[in-house]
Design a protein around this motif. Structure first.
Motif, PDB file in Angstrom:
ATOM      1  N   CYS A  15       0.838  -1.211   0.000  1.00  0.00           N
ATOM      2  CA  CYS A  15       0.000   0.000   0.000  1.00  0.00           C
ATOM      3  C   CYS A  15       0.868   1.254   0.000  1.00  0.00           C
ATOM      4  N   GLN A  31       2.571   2.287  -3.473  1.00  0.00           N
ATOM      5  CA  GLN A  31       1.770   2.530  -4.673  1.00  0.00           C
ATOM      6  C   GLN A  31       2.378   3.651  -5.508  1.00  0.00           C
ATOM      7  N   VAL A  87      -4.353   3.604   3.456  1.00  0.00           N
ATOM      8  CA  VAL A  87      -5.257   3.970   2.365  1.00  0.00           C
ATOM      9  C   VAL A  87      -4.974   5.427   2.036  1.00  0.00           C
ATOM     10  N   SER A 135      -8.507   3.993   6.432  1.00  0.00           N
ATOM     11  CA  SER A 135      -7.319   3.367   7.012  1.00  0.00           C
ATOM     12  C   SER A 135      -7.625   2.782   8.387  1.00  0.00           C
TER      13      SER A 135
END
Length: 206
Positions: free
Chosen positions: A24, A27, A68, A80
């Protein structure tokens, strides 16, 4: 110590979750909210862990606080926190620590911390530590944030970023618990004020 090793020390036998979180943070649309930011936050938490009642909850919150991250969304902290609530019980993290982790993640939406919330204060201080960096490092941070919002037109970005920075400056204190809070506070307010001056249009002289 690499991130997966750090994760294993915090949550043993949950390598799959650690790898998912690292993915995550890796990214491609991220320019500031990357594994470097995660490592920097963890470093501050480790340095001052003895100042808080539940340093492992703070470490877990560091791992999840930007897990997130969608620059087009406005609910990243909430998503998150929900990810933490959904993931940690299966990794063997006790219910109370999972609850505290999610609470701390939600706190990073505005960095407003109650006076007696030492866990929250350390997470907020660590997350905002970049604001007190040397000016050239701060400028690279600001540039990276702009890259993350490349989809936003310049005028809208300037207005939104100015609102965020103004909100930070409106906090009674940016740093609350680290022993170097006074030093960081002065540097951070100078950096934020300097960036803010570049975002607000100047009034032409008559």
């Amino acid at each position: 110590m690499d991130l997966l090793t750090r994760w294993r020390a915090l949550v043993p036998d949950a390598d799959a979750l650690g790898a998912e979180l690292i993915a995550c943070w890796s990214q491609p649309h991220r320019h500031y909210h990357t594994t470097d930011h995660l490592a920097a936050v963890l470093a501050v938490v480790d340095r001052y862990a003895d100042l808080v009642p539940d340093p492992d909850a703070v470490r877990l919150a560091a791992w999840f606080h930007d897990a997130v991250y969608d620059p087009r969304a406005g609910d990243n902290e909430e998503r998150s926190a929900r990810l933490a609530e959904a993931s940690l019980p299966g990794a063997g993290v006790p219910a109370e620590r999972t609850k505290e982790t999610a609470r701390l993640v939600r706190l990073t939406a505005g960095h407003a911390v109650a006076g007696d919330d030492h866990d929250g204060a350390l997470l907020a201080d660590a997350d905002l530590a970049i604001l007190a960096a040397d000016p050239d490092v701060y400028d690279r941070y600001a540039t990276a944030v702009r890259h993350e919002y490349a989809h936003v037109p310049e005028a809208a970005f300037r207005a939104g970023r100015a609102d965020v920075l103004g909100g930070l400056l409106a906090l009674p204190a940016l740093y609350r618990i680290v022993p170097v809070a006074t030093e960081w506070e002065a540097r951070a307010r100078a950096n934020v004020g300097r960036e803010l001056a570049t975002l607000r249009p100047t009034t032409p002289r008559r």
